[in-house]
Each structure stands twice: as structure tokens, then as C-alpha cells.
Scaffold this motif. Structure first.
Motif, PDB file in Angstrom:
ATOM      1  N   LEU A  40      47.386  35.638  34.998  1.00  0.00           N
ATOM      2  CA  LEU A  40      48.266  35.392  33.858  1.00  0.00           C
ATOM      3  C   LEU A  40      47.866  34.082  33.184  1.00  0.00           C
ATOM      4  O   LEU A  40      47.793  33.993  31.949  1.00  0.00           O
ATOM      5  CB  LEU A  40      49.713  35.322  34.348  1.00  0.00           C
ATOM      6  N   LEU A  41      47.571  33.063  34.009  1.00  0.00           N
ATOM      7  CA  LEU A  41      47.157  31.771  33.472  1.00  0.00           C
ATOM      8  C   LEU A  41      45.859  31.910  32.682  1.00  0.00           C
ATOM      9  O   LEU A  41      45.675  31.253  31.660  1.00  0.00           O
ATOM     10  CB  LEU A  41      46.983  30.755  34.606  1.00  0.00           C
ATOM     11  N   LEU A  75      42.239  36.095  52.327  1.00  0.00           N
ATOM     12  CA  LEU A  75      43.408  36.824  51.845  1.00  0.00           C
ATOM     13  C   LEU A  75      43.049  37.675  50.635  1.00  0.00           C
ATOM     14  O   LEU A  75      43.516  38.805  50.485  1.00  0.00           O
ATOM     15  CB  LEU A  75      44.523  35.837  51.486  1.00  0.00           C
ATOM     16  N   ASP A  76      42.188  37.112  49.796  1.00  0.00           N
ATOM     17  CA  ASP A  76      41.724  37.835  48.609  1.00  0.00           C
ATOM     18  C   ASP A  76      41.005  39.115  49.033  1.00  0.00           C
ATOM     19  O   ASP A  76      41.255  40.195  48.499  1.00  0.00           O
ATOM     20  CB  ASP A  76      40.778  36.911  47.827  1.00  0.00           C
ATOM     21  N   LEU A 114      51.805  39.122  50.476  1.00  0.00           N
ATOM     22  CA  LEU A 114      52.603  39.317  49.266  1.00  0.00           C
ATOM     23  C   LEU A 114      52.629  38.037  48.445  1.00  0.00           C
ATOM     24  O   LEU A 114      52.399  38.052  47.239  1.00  0.00           O
ATOM     25  CB  LEU A 114      54.037  39.671  49.649  1.00  0.00           C
ATOM     26  N   GLU A 115      52.911  36.930  49.133  1.00  0.00           N
ATOM     27  CA  GLU A 115      52.999  35.653  48.443  1.00  0.00           C
ATOM     28  C   GLU A 115      51.667  35.343  47.777  1.00  0.00           C
ATOM     29  O   GLU A 115      51.618  34.951  46.611  1.00  0.00           O
ATOM     30  CB  GLU A 115      53.374  34.558  49.445  1.00  0.00           C
ATOM     31  N   TYR A 116      50.603  35.578  48.544  1.00  0.00           N
ATOM     32  CA  TYR A 116      49.282  35.266  47.999  1.00  0.00           C
ATOM     33  C   TYR A 116      48.961  36.141  46.790  1.00  0.00           C
ATOM     34  O   TYR A 116      48.466  35.651  45.772  1.00  0.00           O
ATOM     35  CB  TYR A 116      48.201  35.415  49.056  1.00  0.00           C
ATOM     36  N   SER A 117      49.277  37.435  46.893  1.00  0.00           N
ATOM     37  CA  SER A 117      48.929  38.312  45.765  1.00  0.00           C
ATOM     38  C   SER A 117      49.746  37.951  44.537  1.00  0.00           C
ATOM     39  O   SER A 117      49.303  38.136  43.405  1.00  0.00           O
ATOM     40  CB  SER A 117      49.110  39.783  46.134  1.00  0.00           C
ATOM     41  N   TYR A 118      50.933  37.408  44.771  1.00  0.00           N
ATOM     42  CA  TYR A 118      51.744  36.918  43.658  1.00  0.00           C
ATOM     43  C   TYR A 118      51.015  35.785  42.943  1.00  0.00           C
ATOM     44  O   TYR A 118      50.840  35.803  41.730  1.00  0.00           O
ATOM     45  CB  TYR A 118      53.089  36.467  44.206  1.00  0.00           C
ATOM     46  N   TYR A 119      50.526  34.805  43.723  1.00  0.00           N
ATOM     47  CA  TYR A 119      49.828  33.680  43.108  1.00  0.00           C
ATOM     48  C   TYR A 119      48.531  34.125  42.448  1.00  0.00           C
ATOM     49  O   TYR A 119      48.110  33.580  41.442  1.00  0.00           O
ATOM     50  CB  TYR A 119      49.560  32.583  44.138  1.00  0.00           C
ATOM     51  N   GLU A 125      48.087  36.932  41.035  1.00  0.00           N
ATOM     52  CA  GLU A 125      48.489  37.532  39.763  1.00  0.00           C
ATOM     53  C   GLU A 125      48.790  36.460  38.727  1.00  0.00           C
ATOM     54  O   GLU A 125      48.405  36.571  37.570  1.00  0.00           O
ATOM     55  CB  GLU A 125      49.739  38.389  39.992  1.00  0.00           C
ATOM     56  N   ILE A 126      49.506  35.421  39.183  1.00  0.00           N
ATOM     57  CA  ILE A 126      49.833  34.328  38.264  1.00  0.00           C
ATOM     58  C   ILE A 126      48.551  33.683  37.746  1.00  0.00           C
ATOM     59  O   ILE A 126      48.464  33.310  36.575  1.00  0.00           O
ATOM     60  CB  ILE A 126      50.713  33.277  38.977  1.00  0.00           C
ATOM     61  N   ALA A 127      47.549  33.602  38.614  1.00  0.00           N
ATOM     62  CA  ALA A 127      46.273  33.019  38.189  1.00  0.00           C
ATOM     63  C   ALA A 127      45.657  33.836  37.062  1.00  0.00           C
ATOM     64  O   ALA A 127      45.130  33.275  36.103  1.00  0.00           O
ATOM     65  CB  ALA A 127      45.318  32.921  39.371  1.00  0.00           C
ATOM     66  N   ARG A 136      52.874  36.890  53.900  1.00  0.00           N
ATOM     67  CA  ARG A 136      51.825  35.973  53.463  1.00  0.00           C
ATOM     68  C   ARG A 136      50.955  36.634  52.397  1.00  0.00           C
ATOM     69  O   ARG A 136      50.620  36.025  51.388  1.00  0.00           O
ATOM     70  CB  ARG A 136      50.968  35.597  54.673  1.00  0.00           C
ATOM     71  N   GLU A 148      37.957  34.718  46.732  1.00  0.00           N
ATOM     72  CA  GLU A 148      38.425  33.353  46.841  1.00  0.00           C
ATOM     73  C   GLU A 148      38.716  32.967  48.288  1.00  0.00           C
ATOM     74  O   GLU A 148      38.867  31.811  48.597  1.00  0.00           O
ATOM     75  CB  GLU A 148      39.688  33.165  46.004  1.00  0.00           C
TER      76      GLU A 148
END
Lengths: 174, 232
Positions: free
Chosen positions: B111-112, B16-17, B100-105, B107-109, B98, B13
Motif C-alpha cells: 500500500l505504501l 516469513l515472506d 497473519l501479523e506479518y502478512s498484514y505488514y 500488505e501495508i508495504a 505471527r 524479505e
């Protein structure tokens, strides 16, 4: 005979879409309404007639039981389209950081997100909620009720917080 | 061994990905990444960048140059008096945050995606059975503007629907009139009256029809010569 329950069920049947609590208040007796609705939901769902009422996005919706999905979806050629990875990633950022401008979304994702945002707006998953009071006055975005409905969520707090996620990740033994 | 898996940039993506992927692949701790190693891996991954969309690639190149910058800063001795630039360790910490924050999102993606799958299995009507008296939802400015502009775009588009069917009967009537008013007509004159090929063809059919009914006679003296049409 419970007229109010039957009106509630009839309303959901006719609407098909999510009926929000604030709209229901104008039709049903507003006092203690949500508790009674919980009972009506239970009553209806116990009938086991292939339909059930789910609570979603701060409202109620009548849906077909998920076990009949595969039998029915082929007959009705129902949406099989799913959102792209980029779209979901962008939605995740907006869901947590809302209201948020495009620049911040791009900063977090590290990629240009203009196309994705336009796409999400067109799909009614996010909406413009105003402008940010910084130079350039950029538009700011937030998720919609349809976003919750689409993912079957009741509210945003159902998503794990950053701290919860971090704890899970630090203790993978769980 | 690590090169066994070919890295396809379009599968990621964004930079960062890719960075997170490389960190996991090289079994690094996200809280303590080796900038030097990750920079090398990152630039290696960009190796086959030649045939990639420049829009997409620019984000990756920017990240690569940032990593090189960070790496070079770490190699140089620290200037204790330098106040104009942030501490290198601090910058590395910022990058970690940065990531960490990105990998969190990220992960949420995922989850979604799971939620989407579950929620999609509940079938519901997407249109109301009846027109609701009240105007529910969707009344936000973007939708309003979208509707407005889609209307604006529509306006100047005039669609001309041409009735291009030519009735043979009207042509026959016309032909009859012309033949009876004049002693004879030439085929060329008839053709010049027609507006398009189709009408020429229908005129031809009309002549044949009238000839068959013995109303007119068509004469042609030689192949490809002029055809004279007159009443019989």
C-alpha cells in the motif's frame, strides 16, 4: 483583497517545504485559522495554474500538479529513487507499533533489520524517540513528519487498521 | 507442477515472506496450515542454499528448524502431565498469528508503494528559497549525533594541496645563475638537485631553451655520456 490569503500563499511559495500548522499560527491569526486555510486552499486550487496546495503531514505544501510530472521530471532530473521492499515493510511495522525497538521489529519481520533501520534514520523517515525501560535499554523508534509527507499522508490513521484489513481479506467478494 | 516455478531466496524479505508465499502457492488456508506439508515445502525451497549469503540464510535455517521441531512435536503423543512446554496447538496458533501479523505488514508495504508512487508525482522544492528565521524540524538527537560524528571524522584529515607546477622561468633563472657562477656544470649535478621527474624534465627544457637563445652550450662527448653545460 485578502492579505492573509496572499501571505499564506506567499509563504508556501517561498518555503517549498511543508508549513506546519503550529508554525502558521505564529504568522496568521490563530483563531479559526484552519477553516480559513481550507478556503484559501480552495481559492488557490481553483485557479488551475499548474500549481496546487496540498494538505500533508498536518501541514500545507505547494506542489506542481501531478499531471505535469512526466514533462517536468525529465527536465529537472527529479528523484526517481524509490524505497526498497524491506524498507517499506520495516516502515509499516514502525508506523503501527511505534514507539518500537529494533528487537521487536526483527521479531515481527523474522529478519535482521539493523541495516534497514540505519538507512531509514539517514533518510529522516524515522527518528529515535528515547529508550525502552527494559534490560539493555534499547533505543526506540517512531516515524517522522517527513514519513507522512513522503507518502502523501495527513496522519497515521489514514492507513487501514489490522481489523479493517482482516475484514477486507475475509470477504474478498467486496 | 508446483516445482515449475523456481524459488529464489533472495527475492524474499525473510523466512516469513517465503512461508506466506508457500502457503498461497499450495492453496492452504492461513488459519489452518498443515505443518507437515509446509515444513517439507519449506525445506525443499532451501535446497539450493549452498551459494547463499550466510547472514541471510541463517534466518531461513532457523525457521526451518522451528518448523521441524513443531512437526515432530505434533507427531509425538501429548503428555497430559507435561507442564513445562506449551501446548502444540497453542504453538501452531502462535505461528499463525505471527504469519497473519506479518502478512498484514507486507500488505501495508505494498500500500505504501502505491502511496509513494502517487506522492512522488507531486513535485515540490526540496530546498527553501530563503533561510528561515526559525529552526524548523529535524532537531532530533540522531541527526545531531550524526552531524557531530561526521565532524569528528573530518577533523584529523589534513589535506595537503601541493603545487606541483614548475615554472620553467624560475628554473631558467636558477640555471643561468649556476652556469655563470661556475665554469661548467654536469647534467648529473643538475639532476641531483631536482626533487622529482617532472623537475628533471623541466630542467632539460630550460637547458634547451638557453641553448637556443645562445646563452649556454651543452656538450656531450658520446651517446649516454655526461652532458657538460657551460656559458657560451
Amino acid at each position: 483583497m485578502n492579505d492573509e490569503r496572499n501571505i499564506f500563499i506567499g509563504l508556501l511559495f517561498l518555503s517549498g517545504q511543508t508549513a506546519y500548522i503550529q508554525d502558521l499560527r505564529t504568522i496568521l491569526a490563530p483563531i479559526n485559522m484552519e477553516n480559513r486555510i481550507m478556503d484559501y486552499m480552495d481559492d488557490f486550487n481553483k485557479l488551475d495554474i499548474g500549481l496546487h496546495i496540498r494538505s500533508v503531514a498536518g501541514g500545507y505544501q505547494m506542489v506542481v500538479d501531478d499531471k505535469y510530472y512526466s514533462r517536468l521530471s525529465s527536465f529537472f532530473s527529479i528523484r526517481s529513487e524509490i524505497l526498497s521492499k524491506a524498507a517499506k515493510e520495516t516502515l509499516a511495522v514502525i508506523a503501527y507499533k511505534q514507539p518500537i525497538s529494533k528487537v521487536i521489529v526483527e521479531q515481527i519481520r523474522g529478519v535482521n533489520s539493523a541495516g534497514v533501520i540505519k538507512n531509514l534514520l539517514d533518510k529522516n523517515l524515522i527518528k529515535i524517540v528515547g529508550r525502552k525501560n527494559v534490560p539493555g535499554r534499547p533505543l526506540i523508534y517512531a516515524t517522522t513528519d517527513f514519513f507522512l509527507e513522503y507518502f502523501g499522508l495527513n496522519n497515521l490513521s489514514e492507513l487501514p487498521t489490522f481489523r479493517e484489513w482482516q475484514e477486507l481479506n475475509l470477504n474478498p467478494s467486496d | 507442477m508446483s516445482e515449475l516455478l523456481e524459488i529464489e531466496l533472495s527475492n524474499f524479505e525473510g523466512p516469513l515472506d517465503l512461508l506466506i508465499h508457500l502457503i498461497h502457492k499450495n492453496e492452504m488456508n492461513i488459519y489452518d496450515i498443515s505443518i507437515s506439508l509446509i515444513t517439507d515445502k519449506f525445506i525443499n525451497a532451501l535446497g539450493n542454499l549452498n551459494d547463499i549469503d550466510i547472514e541471510l540464510a541463517s534466518d531461513f535455517v532457523q525457521m526451518a528448524s522451528y518448523l521441524v521441531y513443531l512437526k515432530s512435536r505434533m507427531l509425538l503423543p501429548q503428555d497430559p502431565d507435561g507442564e513445562d512446554e506449551a501446548d502444540v496447538e497453542e504453538e501452531k496458533f502462535m505461528l499463525t498469528q505471527r504469519l497473519l501479523e506479518y502478512s498484514y505488514y507486507r500488505e501495508i508495504a505494498t500500500l505504501l508503494t502505491k502511496y509513494e508512487e502517487i506522492s512522488n508525482r507531486y513535485l515540490a522544492r526540496n530546498e527553501c528559497l530563503v533561510v528561515a528565521n526559525r529552526f524548523y524540524g529535524n532537531d532530533d538527537s540522531y541527526n545531531l549525533a550524526k552531524l557531530y560524528f561526521s565532524n569528528l571524522e573530518k577533523k584529523p584529515k589534513h589535506i595537503f594541496v601541493k603545487n606541483d607546477r614548475i615554472d620553467i622561468r624560475t628554473i631558467i633563472v636558477k640555471l643561468r645563475e649556476m652556469v655563470f657562477n661556475n665554469e661548467f656544470i654536469l647534467w648529473e649535478d643538475l639532476c641531483s638537485e631536482c626533487s622529482d621527474k617532472r623537475e628533471v624534465a623541466v630542467t632539460m627544457l630550460a637547458i634547451l631553451e638557453l641553448v637556443q637563445l645562445n646563452v649556454i652550450i651543452a656538450l656531450q662527448k658520446e651517446p649516454f655520456g655526461s652532458i657538460i653545460v657551460r656559458k657560451s
